[in-house]
Design a protein around this motif. Structure first.
Motif, PDB file in Angstrom:
ATOM      1  N   ASN A   1       1.068   4.942  -8.194  1.00 30.21           N
ATOM      2  CA  ASN A   1      -0.229   5.054  -8.874  1.00 30.21           C
ATOM      3  C   ASN A   1      -0.652   6.486  -9.182  1.00 30.21           C
ATOM      4  O   ASN A   1      -1.758   6.711  -9.679  1.00 30.21           O
ATOM      5  CB  ASN A   1      -1.327   4.379  -8.045  1.00 30.21           C
ATOM      6  N   ARG A   2       0.182   7.453  -8.869  1.00 31.21           N
ATOM      7  CA  ARG A   2      -0.170   8.826  -9.200  1.00 31.21           C
ATOM      8  C   ARG A   2       1.081   9.624  -9.522  1.00 31.21           C
ATOM      9  O   ARG A   2       2.150   9.374  -8.995  1.00 31.21           O
ATOM     10  CB  ARG A   2      -0.941   9.478  -8.057  1.00 31.21           C
ATOM     11  N   ARG A   3       0.918  10.568 -10.425  1.00 29.93           N
ATOM     12  CA  ARG A   3       2.039  11.384 -10.888  1.00 29.93           C
ATOM     13  C   ARG A   3       2.375  12.450  -9.839  1.00 29.93           C
ATOM     14  O   ARG A   3       1.493  13.136  -9.323  1.00 29.93           O
ATOM     15  CB  ARG A   3       1.696  12.046 -12.219  1.00 29.93           C
ATOM     16  N   GLY A   4       3.667  12.555  -9.547  1.00 33.31           N
ATOM     17  CA  GLY A   4       4.136  13.576  -8.639  1.00 33.31           C
ATOM     18  C   GLY A   4       4.841  14.689  -9.385  1.00 33.31           C
ATOM     19  O   GLY A   4       5.089  14.601 -10.595  1.00 33.31           O
TER      20      GLY A   4
ATOM     21  N   ASP B   1       9.497  11.605 -13.999  1.00 35.22           N
ATOM     22  CA  ASP B   1      10.028  11.700 -15.357  1.00 35.22           C
ATOM     23  C   ASP B   1       8.869  11.760 -16.350  1.00 35.22           C
ATOM     24  O   ASP B   1       7.761  11.298 -16.070  1.00 35.22           O
ATOM     25  CB  ASP B   1      10.908  10.482 -15.643  1.00 35.22           C
ATOM     26  N   GLU B   2       9.152  12.364 -17.541  1.00 37.47           N
ATOM     27  CA  GLU B   2       8.110  12.479 -18.560  1.00 37.47           C
ATOM     28  C   GLU B   2       7.565  11.111 -18.977  1.00 37.47           C
ATOM     29  O   GLU B   2       6.406  10.984 -19.375  1.00 37.47           O
ATOM     30  CB  GLU B   2       8.654  13.219 -19.785  1.00 37.47           C
ATOM     31  N   SER B   3       8.421  10.084 -18.897  1.00 39.96           N
ATOM     32  CA  SER B   3       8.011   8.741 -19.314  1.00 39.96           C
ATOM     33  C   SER B   3       7.185   8.012 -18.262  1.00 39.96           C
ATOM     34  O   SER B   3       6.666   6.929 -18.523  1.00 39.96           O
ATOM     35  CB  SER B   3       9.248   7.904 -19.649  1.00 39.96           C
ATOM     36  N   PHE B   4       7.036   8.608 -17.074  1.00 34.17           N
ATOM     37  CA  PHE B   4       6.326   7.936 -15.992  1.00 34.17           C
ATOM     38  C   PHE B   4       4.845   7.776 -16.325  1.00 34.17           C
ATOM     39  O   PHE B   4       4.177   8.721 -16.746  1.00 34.17           O
ATOM     40  CB  PHE B   4       6.476   8.717 -14.689  1.00 34.17           C
ATOM     41  N   ALA B   5       4.325   6.559 -16.160  1.00 31.87           N
ATOM     42  CA  ALA B   5       2.902   6.270 -16.378  1.00 31.87           C
ATOM     43  C   ALA B   5       2.311   5.725 -15.088  1.00 31.87           C
ATOM     44  O   ALA B   5       2.747   4.670 -14.610  1.00 31.87           O
ATOM     45  CB  ALA B   5       2.722   5.266 -17.507  1.00 31.87           C
ATOM     46  N   PRO B   6       1.347   6.420 -14.475  1.00 30.07           N
ATOM     47  CA  PRO B   6       0.746   5.934 -13.225  1.00 30.07           C
ATOM     48  C   PRO B   6       0.231   4.500 -13.371  1.00 30.07           C
ATOM     49  O   PRO B   6      -0.404   4.148 -14.362  1.00 30.07           O
ATOM     50  CB  PRO B   6      -0.408   6.916 -13.000  1.00 30.07           C
TER      51      PRO B   6
ATOM     52  N   THR C   1       0.821  -1.212   0.000  1.00 29.47           N
ATOM     53  CA  THR C   1       0.000   0.000   0.000  1.00 29.47           C
ATOM     54  C   THR C   1       0.853   1.260   0.000  1.00 29.47           C
ATOM     55  O   THR C   1       0.587   2.218  -0.736  1.00 29.47           O
ATOM     56  CB  THR C   1      -0.933   0.014   1.224  1.00 29.47           C
ATOM     57  N   HIS C   2       1.888   1.280   0.811  1.00 28.22           N
ATOM     58  CA  HIS C   2       2.730   2.478   0.925  1.00 28.22           C
ATOM     59  C   HIS C   2       3.481   2.754  -0.372  1.00 28.22           C
ATOM     60  O   HIS C   2       3.737   3.905  -0.724  1.00 28.22           O
ATOM     61  CB  HIS C   2       3.713   2.321   2.084  1.00 28.22           C
TER      62      HIS C   2
ATOM     63  N   ALA D   1      14.274   2.440 -11.460  1.00 27.14           N
ATOM     64  CA  ALA D   1      13.392   1.403 -11.991  1.00 27.14           C
ATOM     65  C   ALA D   1      12.000   1.925 -12.322  1.00 27.14           C
ATOM     66  O   ALA D   1      11.359   1.448 -13.268  1.00 27.14           O
ATOM     67  CB  ALA D   1      13.283   0.247 -10.994  1.00 27.14           C
ATOM     68  N   THR D   2      11.524   2.923 -11.558  1.00 29.40           N
ATOM     69  CA  THR D   2      10.129   3.359 -11.697  1.00 29.40           C
ATOM     70  C   THR D   2       9.964   4.741 -12.325  1.00 29.40           C
ATOM     71  O   THR D   2       8.856   5.103 -12.698  1.00 29.40           O
ATOM     72  CB  THR D   2       9.437   3.385 -10.323  1.00 29.40           C
ATOM     73  N   THR D   3      11.057   5.515 -12.430  1.00 25.99           N
ATOM     74  CA  THR D   3      11.049   6.905 -12.947  1.00 25.99           C
ATOM     75  C   THR D   3      10.104   7.806 -12.158  1.00 25.99           C
ATOM     76  O   THR D   3       9.567   8.785 -12.696  1.00 25.99           O
ATOM     77  CB  THR D   3      10.693   6.961 -14.455  1.00 25.99           C
ATOM     78  N   THR D   4       9.877   7.503 -10.888  1.00 24.22           N
ATOM     79  CA  THR D   4       8.982   8.325 -10.066  1.00 24.22           C
ATOM     80  C   THR D   4       9.639   9.625  -9.624  1.00 24.22           C
ATOM     81  O   THR D   4       8.940  10.554  -9.188  1.00 24.22           O
ATOM     82  CB  THR D   4       8.548   7.550  -8.808  1.00 24.22           C
ATOM     83  N   ALA D   5      10.959   9.709  -9.717  1.00 23.78           N
ATOM     84  CA  ALA D   5      11.672  10.919  -9.316  1.00 23.78           C
ATOM     85  C   ALA D   5      13.057  10.893  -9.957  1.00 23.78           C
ATOM     86  O   ALA D   5      13.540   9.819 -10.352  1.00 23.78           O
ATOM     87  CB  ALA D   5      11.786  11.001  -7.789  1.00 23.78           C
ATOM     88  N   PRO D   6      13.702  12.054 -10.093  1.00 24.46           N
ATOM     89  CA  PRO D   6      15.041  12.092 -10.689  1.00 24.46           C
ATOM     90  C   PRO D   6      16.043  11.353  -9.805  1.00 24.46           C
ATOM     91  O   PRO D   6      15.991  11.447  -8.577  1.00 24.46           O
ATOM     92  CB  PRO D   6      15.371  13.586 -10.747  1.00 24.46           C
TER      93      PRO D   6
END
Length: 437
Positions: A35-38, A42-47, A28-29, A310-315
């Motif tokens: 599951n949501r864009r922050g 990265d531009e390639s990130f897909a929720p 969950t954490h 691995a996830t591109t959630t942040a630089p």
């Protein structure tokens, strides 16, 4: 975190704890991030796609010691499902105070295998594939299969080899494998992200390392005063005499035992106390005491970078983080610059030009090379295209080239001529162009 670390309690009690964990909510954490864009994605990130990235990412951990145990635990609890680990050591009693994946009953077993078993038992759904052996046992094809490599090593030589290997693979395959390197030294530590051929590599930053403690040969040979002098005498001077055809393996207990016994005999001759097996290991391997909290901080930084890659959630980190906890807590990040003349990651791969004094002997030149912080050499062998200047091994070649040590370098090497240097610490040949002052 919804997990319990293993204790020496009955298995039935552990099973009862595990049965009460709500496994469906384990991630969950992490899903909140995936599951949501922050604002920093990265531009390639897909929720919603990040979980799949963690499931399919094949990640390699080098080392299952103090840092490696923390890294393996963090990766498994962060959602990575396909983890591989390499370590050549077996578990010793002295490891148990900080390498928390091991228990007294594991002493003598391979670290990689025990760590893999522990993590898979405690984190459902994760696969950890261990290899008990040296990193040099594996070839380029093996390392090419991974998307990310994390180093939790305690050796400069191993880091240099791994760095050179990953850079070369990335260059040849034209597919970059990020290398995350973590290291601790007492209350200090560092984590860095190396993007081969694009950012600075490990070799680029050798001049940041402290010079290893060494003792003058004349002191350890003639007038030892410290237990360290006796240990250096045993493995630097006596081992080659006793075993001329065999290199000392610092990870082989029988070799360390021989050094310890030989050093202890010499210490008694000079009324020196303090030679112990543990000190012998520390001197031979240049071991610095480990602090569990430092390992935890640096491992967290390394795994944080792996998660972002691995996830591109942040630089990801650009590209070096240092931590010091000696007095208070201090962290600092900066971009370590790529060296144009780096022998590993330089695009040009040209020899490095050096300026030396005209009257310098070959022996003085070798000593000068050992002092250079950006070379980190121990026992260099030197040759040119036309002659062998000085070779450390085998013994008959060392003996035949030894007279050159007293000769002037200018009488052996012409202005602008290239010298090729090999060393036990180098995973490649270092090329120098000599210019005389």
């Amino acid at each position: 975190m919804a997990t319990q670390m293993q204790t020496d309690t009955p298995t039935s009690f552990q099973d009862s704890i595990s049965s009460n964990i709500d496994w469906s909510n384990r991630w969950t954490h992490i899903n909140k991030v995936l599951n949501r864009r922050g604002p920093f994605c990265d531009e390639s990130f897909a929720p919603g796609q990040g979980k799949n990235s963690l499931d399919t990412c094949k990640i390699l951990v080098i080392g299952a010691g103090g840092l490696g145990c923390e890294i393996l635990k963090n990766l498994a609890l962060s959602g990575f499902k396909n983890i591989h680990v390499i370590d050549m050591d077996t578990i010793d009693v002295s490891n148990l105070n900080r390498q928390f994946l091991f228990r007294p009953s594991d002493v003598g077993r391979p670290k990689a295998i025990v760590a893999a078993e522990f993590v898979m038992k405690r984190v459902a759904g994760v696969t950890v594939t261990p290899y008990h052996g040296k990193i040099q046992d594996k070839d380029a094809d093996y390392y090419s299969q991974f998307q990310i490599v994390i180093c939790g090593l305690d050796s400069v030589e191993a880091r240099r080899w791994m760095n050179a290997t990953i850079v070369e693979i990335s260059r040849e395959n034209e597919e970059v494998i990020p290398l995350i390197d973590g290291g601790t030294e007492g209350f200090k530590g560092q984590a860095r992200v190396i993007i081969p051929t694009l950012t600075s590599c490990y070799e680029c930053s050798l001049d940041m390392l402290n010079k290893p403690t060494t003792f003058p040969i004349c002191t350890i040979a003639n007038t030892p005063r410290l237990p360290e002098h006796c240990i250096e005498w045993a493995y630097v001077l006596e081992w080659p005499k006793a075993f001329p055809e065999q290199k000392l393996d610092t990870d082989e207990p029988q070799h360390i035992q021989w050094v310890y016994e030989t050093a202890n005999t010499r210490a008694k001759q000079f009324n020196i106390t303090g030679v112990t097996y543990t000190l012998t290991q520390g001197v031979v391997k240049n071991i610095i005491p480990a602090i569990a909290s430092t390992n935890a901080i640096v491992a967290a930084a390394c795994c944080n970078e792996a998660f972002k890659l691995a996830t591109t959630t942040a630089p990801y980190l650009n590209n070096y983080m240092m931590y010091t906890g000696n007095e208070g807590i201090y962290t600092y990040t900066f971009e370590h610059q790529k060296k144009p003349e780096c022998p590993v990651c330089s695009d040009e791969n040209n020899p490095v030009s050096v300026e030396v004094k005209k009257n310098m002997t070959l022996e003085e030149f070798i000593d000068w090379l050992k002092e250079k912080p950006d070379a980190q050499l121990k026992k260099p062998s030197l040759s040119t295209a036309s002659k062998k200047l000085y070779l450390q091994a085998p013994p008959f070649l060392e003996k035949s080239t030894r007279p050159n040590l007293e000769k002037k370098l200018r009488d052996l090497v012409e202005e602008g001529e290239e010298i090729v240097i090999t060393d036990t610490t180098l995973p490649f040949s270092l090329r120098l162009l000599v210019n005389y002052l």
